[in-house]
Design an enzyme around this catalytic site. Structure first.
Site, PDB file in Angstrom:
ATOM      1  N   LYS A  33      29.950  43.188  59.155  1.00 28.80           N
ATOM      2  CA  LYS A  33      29.126  42.068  59.628  1.00 28.80           C
ATOM      3  C   LYS A  33      29.997  40.887  60.076  1.00 28.80           C
ATOM      4  O   LYS A  33      29.662  40.192  61.035  1.00 28.80           O
ATOM      5  CB  LYS A  33      28.115  41.654  58.544  1.00 28.80           C
ATOM      6  N   TYR A  68      30.404  46.879  54.276  1.00 22.48           N
ATOM      7  CA  TYR A  68      29.269  46.175  54.893  1.00 22.48           C
ATOM      8  C   TYR A  68      29.676  44.764  55.323  1.00 22.48           C
ATOM      9  O   TYR A  68      29.448  44.347  56.460  1.00 22.48           O
ATOM     10  CB  TYR A  68      28.112  46.122  53.886  1.00 22.48           C
TER      11      TYR A  68
HETATM   12  N1  LIG Z   1      17.138  43.532  54.748  1.00 21.94           N
HETATM   13  C1  LIG Z   1      18.019  42.571  54.617  1.00 21.94           C
HETATM   14  O1  LIG Z   1      18.056  41.860  53.604  1.00 21.94           O
HETATM   15  C2  LIG Z   1      19.026  42.305  55.707  1.00 21.94           C
HETATM   16  C3  LIG Z   1      19.703  41.093  55.681  1.00 21.94           C
HETATM   17  C4  LIG Z   1      20.643  40.840  56.673  1.00 21.94           C
HETATM   18  C5  LIG Z   1      20.886  41.750  57.670  1.00 21.94           C
HETATM   19  N2  LIG Z   1      20.217  42.937  57.664  1.00 21.94           N
HETATM   20  C6  LIG Z   1      20.515  43.875  58.745  1.00 21.94           C
HETATM   21  O2  LIG Z   1      19.351  44.078  59.489  1.00 21.94           O
HETATM   22  C7  LIG Z   1      19.380  45.363  60.104  1.00 21.94           C
HETATM   23  C8  LIG Z   1      18.083  46.081  59.804  1.00 21.94           C
HETATM   24  O3  LIG Z   1      17.981  46.307  58.406  1.00 21.94           O
HETATM   25  P1  LIG Z   1      16.603  46.443  57.624  1.00 21.94           P
HETATM   26  O4  LIG Z   1      16.779  45.727  56.341  1.00 21.94           O
HETATM   27  O5  LIG Z   1      15.471  46.111  58.497  1.00 21.94           O
HETATM   28  O6  LIG Z   1      16.612  47.990  57.226  1.00 21.94           O
HETATM   29  P2  LIG Z   1      16.014  49.297  57.922  1.00 21.94           P
HETATM   30  O7  LIG Z   1      16.445  50.419  57.081  1.00 21.94           O
HETATM   31  O8  LIG Z   1      14.572  49.101  58.197  1.00 21.94           O
HETATM   32  O9  LIG Z   1      16.771  49.347  59.322  1.00 21.94           O
HETATM   33  C9  LIG Z   1      18.006  49.955  59.562  1.00 21.94           C
HETATM   34  C10 LIG Z   1      17.786  51.040  60.585  1.00 21.94           C
HETATM   35  O10 LIG Z   1      19.047  51.502  61.073  1.00 21.94           O
HETATM   36  C11 LIG Z   1      18.874  52.872  61.365  1.00 21.94           C
HETATM   37  N3  LIG Z   1      20.144  53.585  61.447  1.00 21.94           N
HETATM   38  C12 LIG Z   1      21.036  53.800  60.455  1.00 21.94           C
HETATM   39  N4  LIG Z   1      22.049  54.571  60.908  1.00 21.94           N
HETATM   40  C13 LIG Z   1      21.792  54.814  62.225  1.00 21.94           C
HETATM   41  C14 LIG Z   1      22.480  55.543  63.240  1.00 21.94           C
HETATM   42  N5  LIG Z   1      23.617  56.176  63.005  1.00 21.94           N
HETATM   43  N6  LIG Z   1      21.921  55.576  64.468  1.00 21.94           N
HETATM   44  C15 LIG Z   1      20.745  54.965  64.723  1.00 21.94           C
HETATM   45  N7  LIG Z   1      20.057  54.263  63.800  1.00 21.94           N
HETATM   46  C16 LIG Z   1      20.575  54.190  62.564  1.00 21.94           C
HETATM   47  C17 LIG Z   1      18.018  53.389  60.224  1.00 21.94           C
HETATM   48  O11 LIG Z   1      17.404  54.611  60.558  1.00 21.94           O
HETATM   49  C18 LIG Z   1      17.038  52.250  60.013  1.00 21.94           C
HETATM   50  O12 LIG Z   1      15.849  52.435  60.722  1.00 21.94           O
HETATM   51  C19 LIG Z   1      20.624  46.067  59.555  1.00 21.94           C
HETATM   52  O13 LIG Z   1      21.659  45.956  60.484  1.00 21.94           O
HETATM   53  C20 LIG Z   1      20.950  45.250  58.302  1.00 21.94           C
HETATM   54  O14 LIG Z   1      22.308  45.291  57.978  1.00 21.94           O
HETATM   55  C21 LIG Z   1      19.275  43.227  56.718  1.00 21.94           C
END
Ligand SMILES: NC(=O)c1ccc[n+]([C@@H]2O[C@H](COP(=O)([O-])OP(=O)(O)OC[C@H]3O[C@@H](n4cnc5c(N)ncnc54)[C@H](O)[C@@H]3O)[C@@H](O)[C@H]2O)c1
Length: 277
Positions: free
Chosen positions: A177, A173
């Protein structure tokens, strides 16, 4: 606050309720843009498990509620691991709404955590594949369309605090990133001549569906109760709270607006002061 009327946005991975993607898509719609809710749409084994995936019915419900609220939305199911799916996603937005102005690479795998010495090639490839290769596909096909239109655009890559530091059990991960920030800088440099701005956002912890899974996993790994784990996280944040999905949605809207017309190649923290480089 921003006038996005007549603009068209795609947010990948926005089909999951309470996710960053949903919040960004709603924000685009609130500002007047038509938005494509994209997600995988279905569970696909351990790299896209029940707890990690936006399903078709969830995508449809988000789009419907935007439309019911007077906005413009459509759904598209596709896999960020498959280049043709990403190309078709861009094509879909253009056929449905006529153009493409904003593309947000938000889909991501934020699970498959574990000690580096136990990490399998399959898990490494899945995380790097969705988070980094998928973002590359997104930038490539969004940029081709924006270049064809000739009047610029904005691409936002949702990286993470994990792009700015390292933490145990997150080798794939964190690497993905960090890579996303490098990709952002290259794309910003190459695409500037076409008035396409490319930036990354680096949120710290947000308790989304993915975030809840991370809280459970990390609190257990550190032998802490969930409350103690969250209190420890909060204690490192000068603004004294965890992130909200709206924090990232606001930053994304800003980066896509004319207010950010001289901002490109950035990796902007949305972390309450936890990160500042
Ligand atoms: N939640 C946090 O604390 C956080 C912090 C920093 C960054 N992020 C990043 O933000 C983004 C969204 O995360 P989130 O926390 O809202 O979670 P989330 O699970 O709501 O969103 C991630 C989405 O990616 C989709 N996904 C996964 N594999 C896929 C594929 N092969 N094709 C198409 N879609 C796919 C999932 O179905 C999901 O809807 C991610 O990239 C995550 O790494 C999240």
């Amino acid at each position: 606050m921003y006038d996005f009327k007549g603009k068209v946005a795609i947010v990948t991975g926005s089909g999951r309720p309470k996710g960053l993607g949903e919040a960004m898509a709603r924000r685009f719609a609130d500002e007047g843009a038509a938005v494509v809710i994209h997600d995988l749409g279905q569970v696909k084994g351990e790299i896209a498990p029940e707890h990690g995936v936006g399903k078709s019915a969830e995508m449809e419900a988000i789009a419907k509620s935007i439309i019911d609220g007077g906005g413009k939305a459509a759904t598209f199911a596709g896999d960020m691991l498959v280049e043709k799916d990403v190309e078709n996603l861009v094509q879909f937005a253009v056929e449905k709404f006529g153009r493409l102005d904003f593309f947000v690479n938000n889909a991501g795998i934020g699970y498959l955590f574990g000690p580096l010495i136990d990490l399998t090639q399959e898990h490494w490839d899945a995380v790097l594949g969705v988070n980094l290769r998928g973002a590359f596909f997104g930038i490539k096909h969004a940029a081709r369309q924006m270049i064809k239109q000739g009047d610029g655009g904005s691409i936002v890559n949702i990286a993470s605090q994990a792009a700015k530091g390292g933490s145990a059990r997150t080798a794939a991960y964190t690497s993905s990133k960090h890579g996303m920030v490098g990709l952002t800088r290259v794309a910003a440099t190459e695409l500037a001549e076409h008035k396409i701005r490319v930036n990354a956002l680096c949120p710290n912890h947000v308790t989304t569906g993915l975030g809840s899974w991370q809280n459970d996993y990390m609190s257990k790994a550190r032998g802490l109760s969930l409350d103690d784990y969250l209190a420890d996280r909060r204690s490192k944040i000068p603004l004294d709270r965890l992130g909200f999905v709206e924090d990232t949605a606001k930053a994304c809207a800003f980066l896509c607006s004319d207010q950010a017309s001289y901002v490109t190649g950035e990796a902007m923290n949305v972390s309450g002061g936890e990160q500042y480089h």
